[in-house]
Design an enzyme around this catalytic site. Structure first.
Site, mmCIF file in Angstrom:
data_model
loop_
_atom_site.group_PDB
_atom_site.id
_atom_site.type_symbol
_atom_site.label_atom_id
_atom_site.label_comp_id
_atom_site.label_asym_id
_atom_site.label_seq_id
_atom_site.Cartn_x
_atom_site.Cartn_y
_atom_site.Cartn_z
ATOM 1 N N LEU A 102 0.878 -1.161 0.000
ATOM 2 C CA LEU A 102 0.000 0.000 0.000
ATOM 3 C C LEU A 102 0.917 1.212 0.000
ATOM 4 O O LEU A 102 1.891 1.252 0.759
ATOM 5 C CB LEU A 102 -0.892 0.031 1.243
ATOM 6 C CG LEU A 102 -1.959 -1.062 1.354
ATOM 7 C CD1 LEU A 102 -2.706 -0.933 2.681
ATOM 8 C CD2 LEU A 102 -2.937 -1.007 0.188
ATOM 9 N N ASP A 103 0.633 2.209 -0.833
ATOM 10 C CA ASP A 103 1.519 3.365 -0.873
ATOM 11 C C ASP A 103 1.403 4.180 0.411
ATOM 12 O O ASP A 103 0.517 3.952 1.240
ATOM 13 C CB ASP A 103 1.264 4.221 -2.115
ATOM 14 C CG ASP A 103 -0.122 4.847 -2.126
ATOM 15 O OD1 ASP A 103 -0.455 5.583 -1.193
ATOM 16 O OD2 ASP A 103 -0.877 4.603 -3.094
ATOM 17 N N LYS A 104 2.298 5.127 0.571
ATOM 18 C CA LYS A 104 2.428 5.880 1.817
ATOM 19 C C LYS A 104 1.135 6.553 2.233
ATOM 20 O O LYS A 104 0.805 6.615 3.427
ATOM 21 C CB LYS A 104 3.543 6.922 1.660
ATOM 22 C CG LYS A 104 3.870 7.687 2.928
ATOM 23 C CD LYS A 104 5.055 8.617 2.682
ATOM 24 C CE LYS A 104 5.431 9.380 3.948
ATOM 25 N NZ LYS A 104 6.589 10.279 3.720
#
Length: 231
Positions: A102-104
């Site tokens: 999952l991206d930041k």
């Protein structure tokens, strides 16, 4: 295996440090008998460390509620999802990794394991594990977006093959849920941007049979999961 090797393999201490742990009586058999020799052969299920059973003796399988601001990486600077886990897990001989990313700026359900075969099985293109995301957008979602996504004809910029059919359920003009069966790079954000509805917030609700609602995990919390659920 040798007791000192077991303690090292599961991230408790080094083999050199094991002698001190044994001398202090921290390592015992399940019946409470102290283990005194580093060379004594034991099974993980037969050992307690400081009164607790050896953690995840047959593989580490954990669900984490990832908060916004954390990165799924071992190497980047800043806040990492691994900072939310017991440090000894990072010392396990097999090493732990997230299953996908999952991206930041995305929150939600994330799986973590030290089982390489399990990781590859869930991320293999043919597995098609269903994942559900909740999102909000900065512009209204076009009425035709649901039909376009469901048709499996949307080809993202820079790619040659179209996305697999996906289910879009709107919850008002600028919010909804998107169900995917693949995991391309920033896929939800790119799909919605392609129809003129850039994502503002993104949260993963489910992976296969697991859901954050059922797990009742607050941001930053984790819980063990049964890998056979994904068989």
């Amino acid at each position: 295996m040798r007791t000192d090797a077991l303690l090292s393999q599961y991230g408790y201490c080094t083999r050199r440090e094991a002698a001190l742990w044994l001398k202090a009586g921290r390592i015992r058999k399940a019946d409470g008998t102290p283990i005194r020799r580093a060379a004594e052969h034991v099974q993980p299920d037969e050992v307690t460390v400081d009164g607790a059973p050896v953690e995840f003796p047959h593989g580490l399988y954990v669900a984490l509620h990832k908060p916004v601001g954390y990165t799924c990486s071992h190497r980047e600077e800043g806040l990492l999802v691994y900072d939310l886990l017991p440090p000894r897990w990072l010392r396990r001989s097999k090493g732990i990794n997230t299953i996908g990313r999952l991206d930041k700026e995305t929150s939600g359900l994330l799986l973590i394991t030290d089982d390489g075969q399990f990781l590859h099985a869930l991320t293999a293109p043919g597995k098609k594990v269903e994942k559900v995301y909740h999102f909000t957008t900065s512009a209204p979602i076009p009425a035709e977006a649901a039909e376009l996504f469901a048709a499996g004809t949307l080809t993202l910029n820079g790619e040659s093959s179209p996305c697999l059919p996906a289910r879009l359920e709107t919850e008002g003009p600028c919010a909804g849920r998107l169900t995917l069966h693949e995991g391309r790079y920033h896929q939800v954000r790119r799909m919605l941007a392609a129809v003129g509805a850039p994502v503002l917030t993104l949260h993963r609700l489910t992976i296969g049979p697991l859901s954050l609602e059922e797990l009742q995990l607050a941001p930053g919390e984790w819980a063990p999961v049964d890998p056979t659920l994904f068989a």
